[in-house]
Design a protein around this motif. Sequence first.
Motif, short mmCIF file in Angstrom:
data_model
loop_
_atom_site.label_atom_id
_atom_site.label_comp_id
_atom_site.label_asym_id
_atom_site.label_seq_id
_atom_site.Cartn_x
_atom_site.Cartn_y
_atom_site.Cartn_z
N VAL A 148 0.85 -1.19 0.00
CA VAL A 148 0.00 0.00 0.00
C VAL A 148 0.89 1.24 0.00
O VAL A 148 1.83 1.34 0.80
N LEU A 149 0.59 2.17 -0.88
CA LEU A 149 1.40 3.39 -0.97
C LEU A 149 1.05 4.38 0.13
O LEU A 149 1.92 5.05 0.68
N SER A 150 -0.23 4.47 0.50
CA SER A 150 -0.63 5.38 1.59
C SER A 150 -1.82 4.79 2.33
O SER A 150 -2.66 4.09 1.75
N ALA A 151 -1.89 5.10 3.63
CA ALA A 151 -2.97 4.59 4.48
C ALA A 151 -3.41 5.68 5.45
O ALA A 151 -3.12 5.63 6.66
N PRO A 152 -4.11 6.72 4.94
CA PRO A 152 -4.54 7.82 5.82
C PRO A 152 -5.62 7.38 6.80
O PRO A 152 -6.38 6.45 6.53
N LEU A 153 -5.67 8.06 7.93
CA LEU A 153 -6.71 7.78 8.92
C LEU A 153 -8.07 8.09 8.32
O LEU A 153 -8.26 9.13 7.67
N TRP A 154 -9.02 7.19 8.53
CA TRP A 154 -10.36 7.32 7.93
C TRP A 154 -11.44 7.55 8.98
O TRP A 154 -12.38 8.29 8.76
N GLY A 155 -11.35 6.90 10.12
CA GLY A 155 -12.38 7.00 11.14
C GLY A 155 -12.15 5.98 12.23
O GLY A 155 -11.03 5.54 12.48
N VAL A 156 -13.24 5.59 12.89
CA VAL A 156 -13.14 4.64 14.00
C VAL A 156 -14.22 3.57 13.86
O VAL A 156 -15.22 3.75 13.16
N ALA A 157 -14.01 2.46 14.56
CA ALA A 157 -15.02 1.41 14.68
C ALA A 157 -15.30 1.22 16.15
O ALA A 157 -14.38 1.21 16.99
N GLY A 158 -16.58 1.08 16.50
CA GLY A 158 -16.93 0.91 17.90
C GLY A 158 -18.41 0.65 18.07
O GLY A 158 -19.11 0.29 17.11
N VAL A 159 -18.87 0.82 19.29
CA VAL A 159 -20.28 0.61 19.62
C VAL A 159 -20.99 1.97 19.65
O VAL A 159 -20.55 2.88 20.35
N ALA A 160 -22.06 2.08 18.87
CA ALA A 160 -22.85 3.32 18.85
C ALA A 160 -23.91 3.26 19.96
O ALA A 160 -24.46 2.20 20.25
N TYR A 161 -24.17 4.43 20.56
CA TYR A 161 -25.14 4.51 21.66
C TYR A 161 -26.30 5.44 21.29
O TYR A 161 -26.11 6.44 20.60
N GLU A 162 -27.49 5.07 21.77
CA GLU A 162 -28.69 5.88 21.54
C GLU A 162 -28.59 7.16 22.37
O GLU A 162 -28.37 7.09 23.57
N PRO A 163 -28.70 8.34 21.74
CA PRO A 163 -28.45 9.60 22.45
C PRO A 163 -29.36 9.87 23.64
O PRO A 163 -28.93 10.52 24.59
N ARG A 164 -30.59 9.38 23.63
CA ARG A 164 -31.50 9.71 24.73
C ARG A 164 -31.39 8.74 25.90
O ARG A 164 -31.44 9.15 27.06
N THR A 165 -31.19 7.46 25.60
CA THR A 165 -31.18 6.44 26.66
C THR A 165 -29.79 5.92 26.98
O THR A 165 -29.61 5.23 27.99
N LEU A 166 -28.81 6.21 26.14
CA LEU A 166 -27.44 5.70 26.28
C LEU A 166 -27.40 4.17 26.30
O LEU A 166 -26.57 3.57 26.98
N THR A 167 -28.30 3.56 25.55
CA THR A 167 -28.25 2.11 25.38
C THR A 167 -27.48 1.79 24.11
O THR A 167 -27.59 2.50 23.11
N PRO A 168 -26.68 0.72 24.12
CA PRO A 168 -25.92 0.37 22.91
C PRO A 168 -26.82 -0.07 21.78
O PRO A 168 -27.79 -0.81 21.99
N LEU A 169 -26.54 0.38 20.58
CA LEU A 169 -27.33 0.02 19.41
C LEU A 169 -26.76 -1.24 18.77
O LEU A 169 -25.56 -1.52 18.87
N PRO A 170 -27.60 -2.04 18.11
CA PRO A 170 -27.10 -3.25 17.44
C PRO A 170 -26.05 -2.91 16.41
O PRO A 170 -26.18 -1.95 15.65
N GLY A 171 -24.98 -3.70 16.37
CA GLY A 171 -23.91 -3.48 15.41
C GLY A 171 -24.13 -4.26 14.15
O GLY A 171 -25.13 -4.99 14.00
N PRO A 172 -23.22 -4.15 13.19
CA PRO A 172 -23.31 -4.91 11.93
C PRO A 172 -23.20 -6.41 12.20
O PRO A 172 -22.92 -6.83 13.31
N ASP A 173 -23.41 -7.19 11.15
CA ASP A 173 -23.30 -8.64 11.28
C ASP A 173 -21.85 -9.04 11.51
O ASP A 173 -20.96 -8.20 11.60
N GLU A 174 -21.61 -10.33 11.58
CA GLU A 174 -20.28 -10.84 11.91
C GLU A 174 -19.23 -10.35 10.92
O GLU A 174 -18.09 -10.06 11.29
N ASP A 175 -19.58 -10.27 9.63
CA ASP A 175 -18.61 -9.81 8.63
C ASP A 175 -18.19 -8.38 8.88
O ASP A 175 -17.12 -7.95 8.46
N GLY A 176 -19.03 -7.61 9.57
CA GLY A 176 -18.67 -6.24 9.92
C GLY A 176 -17.93 -6.15 11.24
O GLY A 176 -17.60 -5.05 11.69
N GLY A 177 -17.68 -7.30 11.86
CA GLY A 177 -16.95 -7.32 13.12
C GLY A 177 -17.79 -6.95 14.32
O GLY A 177 -17.28 -6.87 15.44
#
Length: 221
Positions: A148-177
């Motif tokens: 690879v010639l370049s690998a710039p930072l793109w973003g992050v992967a993690g658990v998303a939370y619902e803004p009002r209740t702070l409950t974790p939202l379902p993530g992608p399937d297994e292929d999405g990690g």
Amino acid sequence: MRRPLQWQGVQVPWITPWSSEGRPVAELVIRHGMGGVGLGYADEADTDRRCDVLWVRHAATPGVGRPDLRSMHPLRQRQAMVHMLCQVCGTTVLTLADERTLFLMHSRVGMPIREGEVTAVPPVHPDCARRAIAECPHLRRGWVAAHVLSAPLWGVAGVAYEPRTLTPLPGPDEDGGGLEHVPYADSEGLRWILAARLLVSLHGIELVDVDELASRHPAHR
């Protein structure tokens, strides 16, 4: 030079988490900051954020306990991406002889690495790649590699939370990690993500054969 860690006669990759590296209990709260309203810790410290993104807390005691070869330690994975460190031995992959870096990934179906592909898998040395292919059960089921010639930072992967209740939202399937991918361009999405992986995008792709590549390069250690 980092001391290689062993488990049952096999070298354990530097980014691998160990059973002693648990996740401390931390209370999540709604935080009001200069960037707006978002996710935070009740006892938040400066070290909990990078680029104004909240990161999961993990102990750092590599070599203690049992390794989890299926996962990556959040801090060491992030360090590997920022500083271009080898995922296996933890030393730099950047050399004056070649501006490109090698990326090795699991692939069950043998699909090649694509131009602009986003990944959480850090780079690797050629000889470390050969060792990983030989010893890692995950990679034995299939892998792909590319310079690879370049690998710039793109973003992050993690658990998303619902803004009002702070409950974790379902993530992608297994292929999405199981983790939500959020680009740095999405400022609103970043406010409600608890990051566990740093993501880069890959550009200037040249597919390679790891055995041939390593045979042409001397060992880095």
